[in-house]
Scaffold this motif. Structure first.
Motif, short mmCIF file in Angstrom:
data_model
loop_
_atom_site.label_atom_id
_atom_site.label_comp_id
_atom_site.label_asym_id
_atom_site.label_seq_id
_atom_site.Cartn_x
_atom_site.Cartn_y
_atom_site.Cartn_z
N TRP A 1 37.97 29.91 44.61
CA TRP A 1 37.32 30.08 43.31
C TRP A 1 38.28 29.96 42.13
N LEU A 2 39.47 30.55 42.22
CA LEU A 2 40.40 30.44 41.09
C LEU A 2 40.87 29.01 40.87
N MET B 1 44.27 38.42 34.02
CA MET B 1 43.94 37.80 35.30
C MET B 1 44.66 38.49 36.46
N LEU C 1 42.91 42.05 36.84
CA LEU C 1 41.50 42.09 37.20
C LEU C 1 41.17 41.30 38.46
N VAL C 2 41.84 40.16 38.64
CA VAL C 2 41.51 39.27 39.76
C VAL C 2 42.56 39.32 40.86
N THR D 1 45.61 37.75 40.65
CA THR D 1 46.43 36.54 40.69
C THR D 1 47.89 36.90 40.42
#
Length: 225
Positions: free
Chosen positions: A38-39, A156, A159-160, A162
């Protein structure tokens, strides 16, 4: 019989380059979608949107972007997102991150200079700015965009999950990487701002001048009442 106007070589090269990049990125997008990455899929989507920017600007705003500036933007985003993040060039080459942030400052400085210069020249906007202010605006604009990008990287990562902020030796938090990114971004912005100031103040050669002239010629409606 009227002569058919031949498309300038730079515009033709720009069109072929964009089409080739679109084909490559669309193929990459499909592969990433099948793999549910997705990223990387999001980053490739941003590259595709950048490639389509001239069409979007023309249809929405009736603005014809300079081909040279669009090519620079595409190359930068491709090097940053596709090569840097997806293919891990940031880890493979220690200088990749530094070079791209310096280039970002340079590119955003050009964009800031173009924006405020065109506003200053437009007959629709009552603005009369000095060369010093034009250069100062270009510098601040580039530094602001660079700072927003660092905030985006931090968000990012938090929260994600990465790793857009690159930990450096002795500083796993990524703070040193962030500060160096902002410093080289500011240096790139300063370089283009000083070049723009020298052009406006003393009439020295400045490559952005050709882009500005081409933009005005292709968008005459923006500069007439």
């Amino acid at each position: 019989m009227s002569r058919i106007r031949r498309e300038p070589a730079d515009r033709r090269l720009h069109r072929y380059f964009v089409r080739l990049m679109l084909l490559l990125m669309l193929a990459e997008w499909l592969l990433l979608a099948l793999e549910r990455s997705w990223l990387p899929l999001f980053l490739v989507t941003l590259i595709i949107l950048t490639l389509l920017a001239p069409i979007i600007f023309w249809r929405r705003l009736q603005v014809d972007l300079p081909a040279e500036f669009h090519l620079l933007a595409v190359v930068f985003i491709f090097a940053s997102f596709y090569l840097g993040e997806i293919h891990d060039f940031y880890a493979r080459f220690w200088w990749w991150d530094i070079a791209l942030h310096a280039s970002a400052g340079f590119l955003m400085g050009i964009l800031g200079f173009l924006l405020v210069y065109l506003l200053n020249e437009s007959r629709r906007v009552e603005l009369h700015m000095t060369p010093g202010f034009l250069a100062f605006f270009a510098f601040i604009f580039a530094v602001a965009i660079g700072s927003l990008w660092e905030i985006f990287e931090f968000a990012m990562d938090q929260l994600v999950g990465t790793r857009m902020q690159k930990p450096m030796l002795g500083d796993p938090s990524g703070l040193t990487d962030t500060m160096w990114d902002m410093i080289v971004n500011a240096l790139g912005a300063l370089l283009i701002s000083m070049a723009g100031y020298a052009y406006l103040k003393r009439g020295r050669n400045f490559f952005v001048k050709r882009w500005i002239r081409a933009f005005i010629e292709r968008n005459p409606g923006m500069f007439t009442r």
